[in-house]
Motif scaffolding. Structure first.
Motif, mmCIF file in Angstrom:
data_model
loop_
_atom_site.group_PDB
_atom_site.id
_atom_site.type_symbol
_atom_site.label_atom_id
_atom_site.label_comp_id
_atom_site.label_asym_id
_atom_site.label_seq_id
_atom_site.Cartn_x
_atom_site.Cartn_y
_atom_site.Cartn_z
ATOM 1 N N MET A 1 18.414 128.242 -30.734
ATOM 2 C CA MET A 1 17.806 128.200 -29.344
ATOM 3 C C MET A 1 18.865 126.508 -28.492
ATOM 4 O O MET A 1 18.934 125.711 -29.330
ATOM 5 C CB MET A 1 16.593 128.197 -28.677
ATOM 6 N N GLY A 2 19.446 127.520 -27.873
ATOM 7 C CA GLY A 2 19.934 126.064 -27.150
ATOM 8 C C GLY A 2 20.544 125.942 -25.665
ATOM 9 O O GLY A 2 20.540 126.812 -25.095
ATOM 10 N N TRP A 3 21.889 125.360 -25.424
ATOM 11 C CA TRP A 3 22.688 125.150 -24.363
ATOM 12 C C TRP A 3 24.028 124.629 -24.723
ATOM 13 O O TRP A 3 24.041 124.510 -25.554
ATOM 14 C CB TRP A 3 22.169 124.156 -23.361
ATOM 15 N N TYR A 4 24.565 125.376 -23.696
ATOM 16 C CA TYR A 4 25.741 125.729 -23.999
ATOM 17 C C TYR A 4 26.247 125.082 -22.175
ATOM 18 O O TYR A 4 25.718 125.403 -21.342
ATOM 19 C CB TYR A 4 26.529 127.142 -23.982
ATOM 20 N N ARG A 5 27.269 124.403 -21.926
ATOM 21 C CA ARG A 5 28.013 124.881 -20.625
ATOM 22 C C ARG A 5 29.067 124.708 -20.237
ATOM 23 O O ARG A 5 29.973 125.238 -21.210
ATOM 24 C CB ARG A 5 27.345 123.155 -19.724
ATOM 25 N N GLN A 6 29.634 125.269 -18.884
ATOM 26 C CA GLN A 6 31.416 125.777 -18.851
ATOM 27 C C GLN A 6 31.081 125.131 -17.543
ATOM 28 O O GLN A 6 30.309 124.910 -16.245
ATOM 29 C CB GLN A 6 30.768 127.580 -18.556
ATOM 30 N N VAL A 7 32.971 124.693 -17.132
ATOM 31 C CA VAL A 7 33.358 124.239 -15.487
ATOM 32 C C VAL A 7 34.221 125.332 -15.744
ATOM 33 O O VAL A 7 34.802 126.535 -16.469
ATOM 34 C CB VAL A 7 33.796 122.787 -16.094
ATOM 35 N N PRO A 8 33.985 125.753 -14.018
ATOM 36 C CA PRO A 8 35.544 126.696 -13.922
ATOM 37 C C PRO A 8 36.153 126.120 -14.054
ATOM 38 O O PRO A 8 37.042 125.661 -14.166
ATOM 39 C CB PRO A 8 35.149 126.610 -12.000
ATOM 40 N N GLY A 9 37.446 127.361 -15.391
ATOM 41 C CA GLY A 9 38.806 127.543 -15.322
ATOM 42 C C GLY A 9 38.490 126.907 -16.877
ATOM 43 O O GLY A 9 39.870 126.291 -17.667
ATOM 44 N N ARG A 10 37.467 126.291 -17.447
ATOM 45 C CA ARG A 10 37.569 126.424 -19.354
ATOM 46 C C ARG A 10 36.321 126.749 -19.953
ATOM 47 O O ARG A 10 35.250 127.348 -19.225
ATOM 48 C CB ARG A 10 36.632 124.541 -18.930
ATOM 49 N N GLN A 11 36.387 126.904 -21.219
ATOM 50 C CA GLN A 11 35.715 127.755 -21.786
ATOM 51 C C GLN A 11 34.221 126.837 -22.022
ATOM 52 O O GLN A 11 33.894 125.158 -21.524
ATOM 53 C CB GLN A 11 36.230 127.142 -23.609
ATOM 54 N N ARG A 12 33.525 127.502 -21.914
ATOM 55 C CA ARG A 12 32.239 127.385 -22.076
ATOM 56 C C ARG A 12 32.204 126.294 -23.931
ATOM 57 O O ARG A 12 32.554 126.655 -24.446
ATOM 58 C CB ARG A 12 31.276 128.694 -22.818
ATOM 59 N N GLU A 13 31.291 125.747 -24.111
ATOM 60 C CA GLU A 13 31.380 124.596 -24.277
ATOM 61 C C GLU A 13 29.728 123.659 -25.167
ATOM 62 O O GLU A 13 28.724 124.278 -24.165
ATOM 63 C CB GLU A 13 31.529 123.265 -24.348
ATOM 64 N N LEU A 14 29.618 124.053 -26.294
ATOM 65 C CA LEU A 14 28.505 123.708 -26.908
ATOM 66 C C LEU A 14 27.382 121.721 -25.941
ATOM 67 O O LEU A 14 28.819 121.459 -26.380
ATOM 68 C CB LEU A 14 28.191 123.368 -28.057
#
Length: 125
Positions: A33-46
């Protein structure tokens, strides 16, 4: 399976926030389990992950500021403590679950991934 996230919100730079995520449906005793994050226009990242055995993995740039943990009483719940937050940490944070399960009597396994809906974290300068 549903992933329910809580926490997040807005904070000034240098502040702290916490995120929690709980998975419902069944007990995920072999999972990540965990978290990823994403900024509009960029790839989702660990951001960070933790296994059911307690092994952690962090994005190199976040290690030392973010801490992931798994609830001792509930293997289906994970927490992320974020400190010394920076404006560049602003993103939508997604809870993640990878469940491993046995598919036959020989012990072969398969994996299935699940994602939460995302929660906004905003850090202002």
């Amino acid at each position: 399976v549903q992933l329910q996230a809580s926490g997040g919100g807005s904070v000034q730079a240098g502040g702290s926030l916490g995120l929690s995520c709980s998975a419902s449906g069944r007990r995920f005793s072999r999972s990540v389990m965990g978290w990823y994050r994403q900024v509009p226009g960029r790839q989702r990242e660990l951001v960070a992950t933790i296994t059911s055995g307690g092994s952690t993995n962090y994005a190199a740039s976040l290690k030392g500021r973010f801490t992931i943990s798994r609830d001792n009483a509930d293997v289906n719940t994970v927490h992320l403590q974020m400190s010394s937050l920076r404006p560049e940490d602003t993103a939508i944070y997604y809870c993640y679950l990878m469940s491993r399960f046995t598919i036959n009597v020989e012990g072969a396994t398969a994996e299935r991934e699940y994602w939460g809906q995302g929660t906004q974290v905003t850090v202002s300068s």
